[in-house]
Design a protein around this motif. Structure first.
Motif, PDB file in Angstrom:
ATOM      1  N   ALA A   5       0.765  -1.159   0.136  1.00 39.53           N
ATOM      2  CA  ALA A   5      -0.099  -0.113   0.032  1.00 39.53           C
ATOM      3  C   ALA A   5       0.848   1.281  -0.066  1.00 39.53           C
ATOM      4  O   ALA A   5       0.544   2.245  -0.873  1.00 39.53           O
ATOM      5  CB  ALA A   5      -1.055  -0.131   1.229  1.00 39.53           C
ATOM      6  N   SER A  14       0.973   3.953  -2.966  1.00 41.89           N
ATOM      7  CA  SER A  14       0.567   5.376  -2.569  1.00 41.89           C
ATOM      8  C   SER A  14       1.634   6.306  -3.087  1.00 41.89           C
ATOM      9  O   SER A  14       1.374   7.567  -2.757  1.00 41.89           O
ATOM     10  CB  SER A  14       0.428   5.636  -1.029  1.00 41.89           C
ATOM     11  OG  SER A  14      -0.723   4.440  -0.620  1.00 41.89           O
ATOM     12  N   VAL A  18      -5.365   4.106  -2.253  1.00 40.24           N
ATOM     13  CA  VAL A  18      -5.206   2.683  -2.016  1.00 40.24           C
ATOM     14  C   VAL A  18      -6.196   2.372  -0.845  1.00 40.24           C
ATOM     15  O   VAL A  18      -6.196   2.880  -0.134  1.00 40.24           O
ATOM     16  CB  VAL A  18      -3.735   2.494  -1.506  1.00 40.24           C
ATOM     17  CG1 VAL A  18      -3.364   1.021  -1.237  1.00 40.24           C
ATOM     18  CG2 VAL A  18      -2.806   3.036  -2.603  1.00 40.24           C
TER      19      VAL A  18
END
Ligand code: FMN
Length: 188
Positions: free
Chosen positions: A22, A26, A33
């Motif tokens: 994640a 990002s 996300v």
């Protein structure tokens, strides 16, 4: 651009990888996300029943799958989730979405690759486009992908701590999925 990381984790190591994926995704601009964790209460009498989670995934442009390796495959909780997507499969709801996967096991060669290969088949059943890792193992100057799988990220932990190199590799996988998803959707 929406990227969903859908994962199951009983003792937290897969979750650490999911968080690194994640964080990597990002780093790209305009990427939203979602971390969608499969938990025990999602499963009722053996069936995955969290329709909200499925809806979140339906809205995403790319899905990254994460599961611990259990007995040489995904965990039963993750499998219950995949079985619950049958109606979406019939409607081709996920066709042409980008997909990738990661897993972790307690053994260095504990059949983690079998887990990734199941995820790849699952993605193919949905008509999704599988993203490999593209890090050449031992030849990588940053020494990422230390276990050398190319189909997805495989990791190893014996004590609940996730190796820093595996987290860096997971971060890269998130970046790669986000980058490719942006390129692919821009051409449509
Ligand atoms: C039922 C069960 C089966 C497992 N099977 C394997 C396996 O086949 N190969 C392996 O390397 N590790 C295996 N493990 C170890 C887990 O994959 C490992 O502890 C992993 O880090 C757990 O992920 P989590 O912390 O996200 O729950 C197994 C663990 C359990 C509980």
């Amino acid at each position: 651009m929406k990227i969903a990381i859908v994962f199951h984790s009983a003792t937290g190591t897969t979750k650490q990888l999911a968080q690194a994926v994640a964080a990597g995704a990002s780093t790209l601009a305009d990427v939203d996300v979602i971390q969608a964790e499969i938990v025990g209460t999602d499963i009722v009498e053996g069936r995955f029943r969290n329709s909200n989670l499925l809806q979140q995934l339906d809205n995403a442009d790319a899905l990254v799958f994460g599961s611990p390796t259990y007995m040489g495959c995904v965990s039963s909780q993750f499998k219950a989730f995949t079985d619950a997507t049958g109606d979406l499969w019939a409607e081709k709801r996920w066709a042409d979405k980008i997909a990738a996967g990661f897993t972790i096991g307690a053994s260095l060669s504990g059949d983690q690759l079998s887990t990734i290969q199941y995820m790849q088949v699952f993605a193919s059943q949905h008509g999704m486009l599988w993203v490999s890792l593209d890090i050449p193992g031992n030849f990588d100057v940053e020494q990422r992908n230390r276990l050398g799988a190319q189909s997805g990220l495989i990791a190893h932990s014996m004590d609940g701590n996730v190796h820093e190199t595996d987290l860096i590799t997971a971060h890269y996988l998130g970046q790669r999925v986000a980058s490719l998803a942006k390129r692919f959707t821009a051409k449509q």
